[in-house]
Write an enzyme that holds these catalytic residues in place. Sequence first.
Site, PDB file in Angstrom:
ATOM      1  N   HIS A 100       0.838  -1.203   0.000  1.00  0.00           N
ATOM      2  CA  HIS A 100       0.000   0.000   0.000  1.00  0.00           C
ATOM      3  C   HIS A 100       0.870   1.248   0.000  1.00  0.00           C
ATOM      4  O   HIS A 100       1.965   1.276   0.563  1.00  0.00           O
ATOM      5  CB  HIS A 100      -0.974  -0.003   1.180  1.00  0.00           C
ATOM      6  CG  HIS A 100      -0.341   0.081   2.540  1.00  0.00           C
ATOM      7  ND1 HIS A 100       0.014   1.278   3.130  1.00  0.00           N
ATOM      8  CD2 HIS A 100      -0.016  -0.883   3.438  1.00  0.00           C
ATOM      9  CE1 HIS A 100       0.522   1.052   4.333  1.00  0.00           C
ATOM     10  NE2 HIS A 100       0.526  -0.249   4.539  1.00  0.00           N
ATOM     11  N   ASP A 107      -0.307   4.405   0.953  1.00  0.00           N
ATOM     12  CA  ASP A 107      -0.752   5.445   1.881  1.00  0.00           C
ATOM     13  C   ASP A 107      -0.079   5.281   3.242  1.00  0.00           C
ATOM     14  O   ASP A 107       0.491   4.234   3.554  1.00  0.00           O
ATOM     15  CB  ASP A 107      -2.270   5.425   2.046  1.00  0.00           C
ATOM     16  CG  ASP A 107      -2.791   4.102   2.598  1.00  0.00           C
ATOM     17  OD1 ASP A 107      -2.272   3.045   2.199  1.00  0.00           O
ATOM     18  OD2 ASP A 107      -3.715   4.130   3.435  1.00  0.00           O
ATOM     19  N   GLU A 119      -5.171   1.808   2.665  1.00  0.00           N
ATOM     20  CA  GLU A 119      -5.018   0.637   3.535  1.00  0.00           C
ATOM     21  C   GLU A 119      -5.156   0.995   4.999  1.00  0.00           C
ATOM     22  O   GLU A 119      -5.573   0.169   5.811  1.00  0.00           O
ATOM     23  CB  GLU A 119      -3.646  -0.016   3.280  1.00  0.00           C
ATOM     24  CG  GLU A 119      -3.483  -1.400   3.910  1.00  0.00           C
ATOM     25  CD  GLU A 119      -2.967  -1.367   5.346  1.00  0.00           C
ATOM     26  OE1 GLU A 119      -3.015  -2.420   6.017  1.00  0.00           O
ATOM     27  OE2 GLU A 119      -2.502  -0.308   5.804  1.00  0.00           O
TER      28      GLU A 119
END
Length: 362
Positions: A71, A73, A131
């Site tokens: 992910h 983020d 996420e």
Amino acid sequence: MDTTLDLSSDLLSLTRALCDLPSVSGDERALADAIETALSRYTHLEVLRDGDAVVARTNLGRSSRVVVAGHIDTVPIADNLPTRLVGEGAQAELWGRGTVDMKAGVAVQLALAAELNEPTRDVTWVFYDHEEVAAELNGLGRIVREHPDWVAGDFAILGEPTNGGIEGGCNGTLRAEVRLTGVAAHSARAWLGSNAIHAAGEVLRRLEAYTPREVEVDGLVYRESLNAVLVSGGMAANVIPDSCVVTVNYRFAPSASVEQASAHVRELFDGYDVEIVDAAPGARPGLDDPAAQEFTRAVLAITGGAPAAKYGWTDVARFSELGVPAVNFGPGDPLLAHKQDERCVVGQITLVHAALRDWLSA
């Protein structure tokens, strides 16, 4: 800020570039654009995009396909960007938000996606958004629902931080709200009311007395936890509160289903109004799968150690639901994830890169 990514640069520089481009959950667009642009320069990759998730894959007709996902983020920045390097050599530490969770792992993915134009297995590289927030927003979950063919494979690796070791499966997670009710009254005449916050005392005492279980699943031991994480109630400083909510988080072993975990929580709080507001199943280790065994042997020959259980929930659970065996393997100490002093040992980034490169090239 320069949003250009040079995937041929050294791993440290690439990791710093990824971290120094903020991408708190919900604000991943600039980083997703940079990743898509960088990957699109490589003719051996087919690049796909859904929202702020980017997928790049080889189509070489190999006999098996591996999915490597991470992910892009992070949790909110806590005055810990831009990154800074402390020390020298392999033991140097890169400090800053995202260095552990999980842009060092993403840097490894991007470098290998660019470098490996003839891997011995076809590879799907997944870079996804959202996420670190509610499960229904998760970018990988969105891809699984809307483009399941994009993440089809025989084996999956999630680059979550594992200190450079292999962690099998993951605990499930559940969030429940225990609701207490009372009767509002002026606090000067409290006897005319019933204090809902006081009523929460018994809920907290049950949690305080609770002994978390340790559960062995397929040879790995998963430690559970059940804790109050939020308490809310009251409307004013001179009003006896008529409502209170205790939010509880249960991390349960992957041998239990969401339904079984929910029943366990309801049993503990028997007599109370309990609402399950969010839940995600865990994933069994899957280390008995031949592909997982092959990967484990190859990686541990370089990194050493032995597989361990993943206590936190990760997106290996999504692959498990698809019937794809998956493991967690990435640089960074998971105990430092989300902390203000988040930092990653540079040598772990290069070690994970070398182990994955060698396995995908063998």
